[in-house]
Write a protein that holds these residues in place. Structure first.
Motif, PDB file in Angstrom:
ATOM      1  N   GLY A 134       0.833  -1.189   0.000  1.00 10.12           N
ATOM      2  CA  GLY A 134       0.000   0.000   0.000  1.00 10.12           C
ATOM      3  C   GLY A 134       0.868   1.239   0.000  1.00 10.12           C
ATOM      4  O   GLY A 134       2.003   1.214   0.481  1.00 10.12           O
ATOM      5  N   LEU A 191       2.687   1.616  -7.396  1.00 10.15           N
ATOM      6  CA  LEU A 191       1.957   0.490  -6.824  1.00 10.15           C
ATOM      7  C   LEU A 191       2.183  -0.777  -7.647  1.00 10.15           C
ATOM      8  O   LEU A 191       2.326  -1.873  -7.094  1.00 10.15           O
ATOM      9  CB  LEU A 191       0.463   0.811  -6.735  1.00 10.15           C
ATOM     10  CG  LEU A 191      -0.391  -0.191  -5.962  1.00 10.15           C
ATOM     11  CD1 LEU A 191       0.021  -0.240  -4.491  1.00 10.15           C
ATOM     12  CD2 LEU A 191      -1.875   0.160  -6.080  1.00 10.15           C
ATOM     13  N   LEU A 198       3.589  -4.281  -6.236  1.00 10.74           N
ATOM     14  CA  LEU A 198       2.751  -5.470  -6.368  1.00 10.74           C
ATOM     15  C   LEU A 198       3.510  -6.609  -7.038  1.00 10.74           C
ATOM     16  O   LEU A 198       3.484  -7.756  -6.576  1.00 10.74           O
ATOM     17  CB  LEU A 198       1.499  -5.107  -7.178  1.00 10.74           C
ATOM     18  CG  LEU A 198       0.332  -6.098  -7.164  1.00 10.74           C
ATOM     19  CD1 LEU A 198      -0.338  -6.106  -5.805  1.00 10.74           C
ATOM     20  CD2 LEU A 198      -0.678  -5.735  -8.245  1.00 10.74           C
ATOM     21  N   PHE A 239      -6.134  -4.797  -6.725  1.00 10.65           N
ATOM     22  CA  PHE A 239      -5.730  -3.517  -6.145  1.00 10.65           C
ATOM     23  C   PHE A 239      -6.910  -2.556  -6.140  1.00 10.65           C
ATOM     24  O   PHE A 239      -7.902  -2.734  -6.864  1.00 10.65           O
ATOM     25  CB  PHE A 239      -4.561  -2.909  -6.927  1.00 10.65           C
ATOM     26  CG  PHE A 239      -4.832  -2.714  -8.399  1.00 10.65           C
ATOM     27  CD1 PHE A 239      -5.372  -1.524  -8.879  1.00 10.65           C
ATOM     28  CD2 PHE A 239      -4.553  -3.718  -9.313  1.00 10.65           C
ATOM     29  CE1 PHE A 239      -5.630  -1.351 -10.230  1.00 10.65           C
ATOM     30  CE2 PHE A 239      -4.792  -3.557 -10.663  1.00 10.65           C
ATOM     31  CZ  PHE A 239      -5.343  -2.363 -11.123  1.00 10.65           C
ATOM     32  N   LYS A 262      -9.488  -6.813  -9.823  1.00  5.81           N
ATOM     33  CA  LYS A 262      -8.834  -8.040  -9.375  1.00  5.81           C
ATOM     34  C   LYS A 262      -9.105  -9.156 -10.372  1.00  5.81           C
ATOM     35  O   LYS A 262     -10.145  -9.185 -11.031  1.00  5.81           O
ATOM     36  CB  LYS A 262      -9.299  -8.434  -7.974  1.00  5.81           C
ATOM     37  CG  LYS A 262     -10.821  -8.533  -7.776  1.00  5.81           C
ATOM     38  CD  LYS A 262     -11.104  -8.786  -6.302  1.00  5.81           C
ATOM     39  CE  LYS A 262     -12.591  -8.836  -6.000  1.00  5.81           C
ATOM     40  NZ  LYS A 262     -12.843  -9.121  -4.558  1.00  5.81           N
ATOM     41  N   LEU A 289      -2.579  -0.748 -14.751  1.00 11.35           N
ATOM     42  CA  LEU A 289      -2.337  -0.099 -13.466  1.00 11.35           C
ATOM     43  C   LEU A 289      -1.264   0.978 -13.562  1.00 11.35           C
ATOM     44  O   LEU A 289      -1.376   2.038 -12.937  1.00 11.35           O
ATOM     45  CB  LEU A 289      -1.940  -1.150 -12.423  1.00 11.35           C
ATOM     46  CG  LEU A 289      -1.435  -0.646 -11.070  1.00 11.35           C
ATOM     47  CD1 LEU A 289      -2.467   0.246 -10.395  1.00 11.35           C
ATOM     48  CD2 LEU A 289      -1.061  -1.834 -10.172  1.00 11.35           C
ATOM     49  N   GLY A 302      -3.337   3.938  -2.704  1.00 16.28           N
ATOM     50  CA  GLY A 302      -3.809   2.673  -3.233  1.00 16.28           C
ATOM     51  C   GLY A 302      -3.272   1.520  -2.402  1.00 16.28           C
ATOM     52  O   GLY A 302      -2.275   1.652  -1.688  1.00 16.28           O
ATOM     53  N   GLY A 361      -2.799  -3.040  -2.537  1.00 15.42           N
ATOM     54  CA  GLY A 361      -2.777  -4.167  -3.452  1.00 15.42           C
ATOM     55  C   GLY A 361      -2.478  -5.470  -2.736  1.00 15.42           C
ATOM     56  O   GLY A 361      -2.014  -5.489  -1.592  1.00 15.42           O
ATOM     57  N   HIS A 362      -2.737  -6.580  -3.430  1.00 17.71           N
ATOM     58  CA  HIS A 362      -2.618  -7.902  -2.827  1.00 17.71           C
ATOM     59  C   HIS A 362      -2.220  -8.929  -3.874  1.00 17.71           C
ATOM     60  O   HIS A 362      -2.711  -8.900  -5.005  1.00 17.71           O
ATOM     61  CB  HIS A 362      -3.973  -8.292  -2.220  1.00 17.71           C
ATOM     62  CG  HIS A 362      -3.981  -9.600  -1.487  1.00 17.71           C
ATOM     63  ND1 HIS A 362      -4.214 -10.811  -2.111  1.00 17.71           N
ATOM     64  CD2 HIS A 362      -3.812  -9.882  -0.168  1.00 17.71           C
ATOM     65  CE1 HIS A 362      -4.187 -11.781  -1.205  1.00 17.71           C
ATOM     66  NE2 HIS A 362      -3.940 -11.248  -0.025  1.00 17.71           N
TER      67      HIS A 362
END
Length: 298
Positions: free
Chosen positions: A6, A22, A26, A39, A121, A135, A143, A145-146
């Motif tokens: 993040g 970001l 990521l 994200f 996602k 992105l 922002g 993200g994962h």
């Protein structure tokens, strides 16, 4: 094992670079979660409009959907299509009607809503997901993200993070909750709906429930320290802010960096190494059972 990142910008001059920053963070977390990625970006918006982040099958006619909602929304909504997702922007006065109309389209999933938040996602490597949704070109103030390595539920787009906790709010999670099935049943009885078996969606639903009872987001997170059993690090986004919470024993790795231009979070330090000015940043490990929050309105 998953990867979460993040970034919250203090310096408006960095806003055009938010997406690229970001995306870099990521993608570095790929080996922590190669199954799927997602994200949330907080970009331009205003109180007069609501953005609905939608997901559907490849090739879905989002423009046709927008046209079909023209009477409901007081005019044809503005729609921005990005691969399997679209952001539908409607006047706030018609948001309730549009939400009800979208519920009558079972082939369309609502993944988030708010004045500024846009959620994307998908299944696949983080680099592929970031490229698919472009992105790197997105701009905004903050922002999260994962990157996911599925352990407790199937590898699906629906099971990818972030999960929304309310308008302009979403959550990403690294860890595993041991009481999520019992908590899901209890929250379902309270009217909270779930679309997946993902334990992280239960955490998001829990925060939604607490806040519907009148708790602030900070109070809801603190209550979770008692009610959520297991290991977790949460990174949350709101319309104007960015927060972090670790479980009481801080089982999962976490590192933060703060400069006069930004605050950044990563599951590992290597997610942060390409950020501007990182060599002079204050780098620290967030304390367990402590809510950290930064807000543009502060």
């Amino acid at each position: 094992m998953c990867g979460i990142v993040g970034i919250f910008l203090k310096d408006a001059k960095l806003e055009p670079e938010l997406g690229s920053m970001l995306a870099s963070m990521l993608c570095v977390m790929t080996d922590r979660g190669p199954d799927s990625a997602g994200f949330a970006i907080y970009g331009a918006g205003d109180a007069e409009h609501v953005k609905f982040s939608l997901r559907a099958a490849e090739g879905f006619d989002f423009q046709g959907l927008a046209h079909s909602l023209s009477l409901t929304s007081g005019g044809t909504p503005r729609v921005t299509v990005r691969a399997t997702h679209a952001v539908l922007e409607v006047p706030a006065a018609h948001a309730s009607e549009v939400r009800a109309a979208l519920a009558r389209h079972p082939d369309v999933a609502l993944v988030g809503a708010g004045t500024r938040m846009e959620v994307f996602k998908e299944v696949g490597l983080p680099s592929a997901v970031a490229t698919r949704f472009d992105l790197g070109t997105m701009r905004g103030t903050h922002g999260i993200g994962h990157t996911r390595m599925a352990t407790e539920s199937a590898v699906t787009t629906a099971g990818a993070h972030p999960f929304s906790t309310g308008d302009d709010q979403c959550l990403v999670h690294n860890g595993s909750l041991s009481n999520h099935n019992a908590l899901r049943r209890a929250l379902t009885r309270e009217g909270i709906a779930f679309a997946t078996e993902n334990d992280s969606e239960v955490a998001a639903g829990y925060l939604t429930w607490r806040m519907k009872q009148g708790a602030s987001l900070g109070a809801a997170l603190e209550a979770g320290l008692k009610d959520l059993d297991g290991f977790f690090t949460f990174v949350v986004g709101t319309e104007s802010g960015f927060g972090v919470l670790r479980d009481p024993i801080a089982c999962k790795p976490a590192v933060m960096a703060e400069t006069d231009r930004y605050v950044a979070f990563g599951s590992e330090y290597r997610a942060l190494v390409d950020l501007p000015g990182i060599a002079k940043a204050k780098v620290f490990e967030p304390e367990p059972a402590t809510v950290y929050f930064w807000d543009r309105a502060a």
